[in-house]
Scaffold this active site. Structure first.
Site, PDB file in Angstrom:
ATOM      1  N   ARG A   1      -5.355  21.051  10.126  1.00 54.44           N
ATOM      2  CA  ARG A   1      -4.822  19.705  10.034  1.00 54.44           C
ATOM      3  C   ARG A   1      -3.296  19.748  10.154  1.00 54.44           C
ATOM      4  O   ARG A   1      -2.674  20.794  10.030  1.00 54.44           O
ATOM      5  CB  ARG A   1      -5.198  19.044   8.698  1.00 54.44           C
ATOM      6  CG  ARG A   1      -6.697  18.850   8.478  1.00 54.44           C
ATOM      7  CD  ARG A   1      -7.277  17.800   9.404  1.00 54.44           C
ATOM      8  NE  ARG A   1      -8.657  17.477   9.084  1.00 54.44           N
ATOM      9  CZ  ARG A   1      -9.720  18.069   9.611  1.00 54.44           C
ATOM     10  NH1 ARG A   1      -9.572  19.064  10.485  1.00 54.44           N
ATOM     11  NH2 ARG A   1     -10.941  17.685   9.275  1.00 54.44           N
TER      12      ARG A   1
ATOM     13  N   TYR B   1     -14.791   4.187  10.608  1.00 55.90           N
ATOM     14  CA  TYR B   1     -13.346   3.990  10.450  1.00 55.90           C
ATOM     15  C   TYR B   1     -12.620   4.314  11.746  1.00 55.90           C
ATOM     16  O   TYR B   1     -11.756   3.556  12.200  1.00 55.90           O
ATOM     17  CB  TYR B   1     -12.829   4.874   9.316  1.00 55.90           C
ATOM     18  CG  TYR B   1     -11.316   4.908   9.222  1.00 55.90           C
ATOM     19  CD1 TYR B   1     -10.590   3.750   8.947  1.00 55.90           C
ATOM     20  CD2 TYR B   1     -10.622   6.098   9.402  1.00 55.90           C
ATOM     21  CE1 TYR B   1      -9.204   3.781   8.862  1.00 55.90           C
ATOM     22  CE2 TYR B   1      -9.237   6.134   9.322  1.00 55.90           C
ATOM     23  CZ  TYR B   1      -8.537   4.972   9.052  1.00 55.90           C
ATOM     24  OH  TYR B   1      -7.158   5.008   8.965  1.00 55.90           O
TER      25      TYR B   1
ATOM     26  N   ASP C   1      -4.791 -12.679   2.473  1.00 59.69           N
ATOM     27  CA  ASP C   1      -5.648 -11.851   3.319  1.00 59.69           C
ATOM     28  C   ASP C   1      -5.244 -12.024   4.774  1.00 59.69           C
ATOM     29  O   ASP C   1      -5.114 -13.154   5.272  1.00 59.69           O
ATOM     30  CB  ASP C   1      -7.106 -12.290   3.128  1.00 59.69           C
ATOM     31  CG  ASP C   1      -8.109 -11.283   3.662  1.00 59.69           C
ATOM     32  OD1 ASP C   1      -7.821 -10.658   4.703  1.00 59.69           O
ATOM     33  OD2 ASP C   1      -9.178 -11.138   3.049  1.00 59.69           O
TER      34      ASP C   1
ATOM     35  N   GLY D   1       2.612   1.448   3.410  1.00 64.30           N
ATOM     36  CA  GLY D   1       3.392   0.227   3.542  1.00 64.30           C
ATOM     37  C   GLY D   1       4.601   0.185   2.639  1.00 64.30           C
ATOM     38  O   GLY D   1       5.679  -0.288   3.041  1.00 64.30           O
TER      39      GLY D   1
ATOM     40  N   ALA E   1      -5.067  -2.230   6.358  1.00 64.37           N
ATOM     41  CA  ALA E   1      -6.329  -1.688   6.854  1.00 64.37           C
ATOM     42  C   ALA E   1      -7.128  -1.121   5.688  1.00 64.37           C
ATOM     43  O   ALA E   1      -6.568  -0.753   4.651  1.00 64.37           O
ATOM     44  CB  ALA E   1      -6.108  -0.593   7.890  1.00 64.37           C
TER      45      ALA E   1
ATOM     46  N   GLY F   1       0.806  -1.213   0.000  1.00 70.27           N
ATOM     47  CA  GLY F   1       0.000   0.000   0.000  1.00 70.27           C
ATOM     48  C   GLY F   1       0.838   1.262   0.000  1.00 70.27           C
ATOM     49  O   GLY F   1       2.075   1.231  -0.027  1.00 70.27           O
ATOM     50  N   PHE F   2       0.153   2.376   0.051  1.00 69.52           N
ATOM     51  CA  PHE F   2       0.796   3.689   0.010  1.00 69.52           C
ATOM     52  C   PHE F   2       1.820   3.844   1.139  1.00 69.52           C
ATOM     53  O   PHE F   2       3.016   4.055   0.895  1.00 69.52           O
ATOM     54  CB  PHE F   2      -0.296   4.764   0.087  1.00 69.52           C
ATOM     55  CG  PHE F   2       0.188   6.133   0.459  1.00 69.52           C
ATOM     56  CD1 PHE F   2       1.223   6.743  -0.218  1.00 69.52           C
ATOM     57  CD2 PHE F   2      -0.432   6.831   1.506  1.00 69.52           C
ATOM     58  CE1 PHE F   2       1.659   8.025   0.135  1.00 69.52           C
ATOM     59  CE2 PHE F   2      -0.012   8.088   1.859  1.00 69.52           C
ATOM     60  CZ  PHE F   2       1.040   8.688   1.177  1.00 69.52           C
TER      61      PHE F   2
END
Length: 335
Positions: free
Chosen positions: A234, A166, A42, A13, A64, A10-11
């Site tokens: 943020r 979430y 999985d 990861g 996630a 992932g991004f």
């Protein structure tokens, strides 16, 4: 160490994998997507996880389902991916006697950030009301006197108050990890990521972060659409800084009390608004000026910014990528 990295394709990861390898660790990736030299599977599958844990010294758990989601129909997927997946992993770690865990957490567990009332001091901001949002009244108000509140930095000891599915699943992950540590004598760190951006950030999905949505709009020649009034505060932190926090957290695990979990905010320490983000990307891309729409999503919080001092002081971590440099790099991905 031999490290199992879930969600390693992932991004975040992918960046964590690079950082772990650079630090001298051996990395085994487990992801639903195929990864050269990794394991495709999985994290909810006990047999896959058991195989992935063979010979492993530590786990960095990034896998996630992310994002706010579309509606409550997403709840089973979020709970299944995030909480069931974490439970399967932790049970397998206990059976395999793998004693070290770095968990990808999130600042969403806090709900709204810290607020102070001029008259009543520190107060908990109540959930925002639809009538106020419809009228363009976006700032939380004191539950005692109704005055507008002053936002501040939230630290790790702040109460948790997840305000969407979430967020609830990310807090449940921390509780599961804490229970695992107590039961198994393992040590765990939860890294509460703030708004992560950088190369590889997913785009054009309902679950994409605001930075990706703005960049995608600019790539199409469209103005970024900024919700509310754009003044939402943020903390935008570069993915490479998040990756280095994972390396620092992993290195700290052997010095911790067995049976413990310690949480850390991972943020840049510099506050920007969502409007700042849209303007910075528009300028870097040479695109249209942002359009402030007044729209809102009920599950969004108004202000949430990090106090990352604990991570700096205890683990010696500090971010390296400035907002200006990171946004300039990020904007080039739109080309």
């Amino acid at each position: 160490m031999q490290v199992l990295l879930t969600g390693g394709a992932g991004f975040i990861g992918t960046a964590v994998a690079r950082a772990l390898l650079a630090a001298g660790h051996d990395v085994r990736v487990l992801d639903l997507r195929p990864v050269p030299g990794g394991i495709q599977g999985d994290v909810r599958d006990p047999s896959v996880v058991a195989d992935a844990l063979r010979g492993v010294d530590a786990v960095c758990h990034q896998a996630a389902k992310v994002g706010l989601g579309v509606n409550l129909d997403d709840a089973p997927d979020y709970v299944g991916c995030n909480d069931l997946g974490t439970a399967v992993l932790l049970a397998a770690m206990a059976r395999a006697s793998v004693p070290r865990l770095v968990l990808a957490g999130s600042m969403v567990v806090y709900g709204e950030g810290r607020y102070d009332c001029a008259e009543h001091g520190r107060v908990a901001a109540p959930p925002r009301r639809v009538a106020d949002l419809d009228a363009g009244r976006f700032e939380p108000r004191c539950p005692r006197c109704g005055a507008e509140l002053t936002p501040g930095l939230v630290d790790e000891d702040a109460p948790t108050d997840p305000r969407n599915v979430y967020a609830a699943t990310k807090l449940a992950q921390e509780h599961l990890a804490s229970a695992w540590a107590r039961a198994s004598g393992g040590t765990a760190v939860a890294l509460r990521y703030h708004n992560v951006y950088g190369p590889g950030l997913p785009r054009d999905t309902p679950y994409a972060g605001v930075a990706a949505l703005f960049r995608s709009a600019l790539a199409r020649g469209e103005a970024p659409r900024v919700f509310e009034d754009g003044a939402q505060r943020r903390d935008f932190v570069h993915v490479s800084d998040v990756a280095s926090a994972n390396v620092a957290a992993l290195a700290s695990l052997d010095d911790r009390e067995p049976g413990s979990l310690r949480s850390y905010n991972v943020g840049s320490g510099v506050i920007h608004t969502v409007g700042d983000l849209a303007s910075a990307l528009a300028a870097a891309c040479g695109g249209p000026e942002p359009k402030v729409t007044g729209e809102y999503r009920l599950g969004d919080v108004r202000h949430i910014t990090a106090d990352s001092q604990r991570l700096r002081e205890e683990l010696g971590w500090k971010p390296q990528i400035s907002f200006a440099d990171g946004m300039a790099e990020f904007s080039r991905e739109a080309d």
